[in-house]
Design an enzyme around this catalytic site. Structure first.
Site, short mmCIF file in Angstrom:
data_model
loop_
_atom_site.label_atom_id
_atom_site.label_comp_id
_atom_site.label_asym_id
_atom_site.label_seq_id
_atom_site.Cartn_x
_atom_site.Cartn_y
_atom_site.Cartn_z
N CYS A 184 37.99 12.18 -30.99
CA CYS A 184 38.59 11.14 -30.14
C CYS A 184 38.59 9.78 -30.85
CB CYS A 184 37.81 10.97 -28.85
SG CYS A 184 37.45 12.49 -27.98
N1 GLN Z 1 33.20 16.51 -27.75
C1 GLN Z 1 33.89 15.62 -26.89
C2 GLN Z 1 34.98 16.32 -26.12
O1 GLN Z 1 35.24 17.45 -26.29
C3 GLN Z 1 34.46 14.43 -27.64
C4 GLN Z 1 35.59 14.86 -28.51
C5 GLN Z 1 35.98 13.94 -29.60
O2 GLN Z 1 35.35 12.95 -29.97
N2 GLN Z 1 37.01 14.36 -30.20
O3 GLN Z 1 35.60 15.74 -25.30
#
Ligand code: GLN
Length: 253
Positions: free
Chosen positions: A2
């Site tokens: 994210c």
């Molecule tokens: N692991 C978290 C999720 O699945 C954050 C994902 C991310 O940082 N891409 O939402």
């Protein structure tokens, strides 16, 4: 992984933070520049959390707008974001980690009481690796997780410490270290604010900071004009609109 940002400073429109700048969070949803092998686009939803400008008696606490759709598909967002102003914001675009559920409830920012929280990364070995830590939480907290996703558990662990009166920077630092010790190799970039203070970590993901005399912006990637300074990996960042402290955290070998 994210992308996320936090802002503290004079009230600005959400659009000027999230949509309008060059390489904005909006653009980072489909064209991020520094994902470090953690996916390619951030299209599994988005969220904006902000503290409303003005009289807090009218609406106490933060407000949140989350959707499960890619940010560029929400035709209501440009108008909303251009007409809302705030001096304390956390925003995120999500790239769900493989194996994690999809849906609005899994999208940051997470919110309890006066706190907004975002996590960029993943907990290694989820969910087995965190079992012992999760067992220490009140069952009611586990039953009320927004979604069965690593970020929501990370938030519950931090929120539990906040509810014990532990200062936010200590709560974040302790939980990040604890999770790393049971789940080595985790990626734990977090953002936490109560509207006055911002606590952030860089823990194996990109993080950068931009300051003006009366504002602080922290972001996964630089955007807009001005000078951005990379936050060294394994750091704890504590800021208000006018102060900024970055201290090294003890990292993995
Ligand atoms: N692991 C978290 C999720 O699945 C954050 C994902 C991310 O940082 N891409 O939402």
């Amino acid at each position: 992984m994210c992308r996320h940002l936090a802002y503290l400073g004079p009230p600005v429109t959400l659009a000027s933070l999230v949509l309008e700048p060059e390489h904005s969070l909006f653009e980072q949803s489909w064209a991020p520049a520094d994902m470090r092998g953690g996916g390619t686009v951030n299209a599994d939803g988005f969220g904006l959390g902000w503290f409303p400008e003005g009289d807090t008696a009218v609406y106490g606490g933060p407000v949140r707008y989350r959707r499960s759709v890619p940010i560029w598909t929400d035709e209501n967002l440009p108008g909303l974001a251009a007409s809302i102003r705030s001096g304390a914001v956390i925003a995120a675009v999500r790239n769900g980690t493989v194996g994690m559920p999809y849906g609005q409830a899994a999208v940051a920012p997470f919110m309890v009481g006066n706190w907004l929280f975002s996590h960029n990364g993943r907990i290694a070995g989820w969910p087995e690796s965190t079992q012992k830590l999760a067992e220490r939480l009140p069952v009611a907290d586990l039953l009320q997780l927004d979604a069965p996703v690593d970020s929501a558990l990370l938030w519950a662990l931090i929120a539990d410490r906040l509810s014990d009166g532990i200062p936010p920077a200590d709560a974040v630092a302790a939980v990040v270290q604890e999770v790393e010790s049971v789940a080595p190799g985790s990626r734990l970039n977090v953002l936490l604010t109560d509207g006055e203070q911002l606590v952030a970590t860089s823990w194996t993901h990109s993080l950068t900071v931009h300051r003006t005399p009366d504002s602080v912006t922290v972001s996964s990637e630089p955007f807009g004009p001005g000078t951005w300074t990379p936050v060294p990996d394994h750091s704890l960042l504590v800021a208000t609109a006018t102060t900024l402290h970055i201290t090294p955290m003890e990292g993995p070998e």
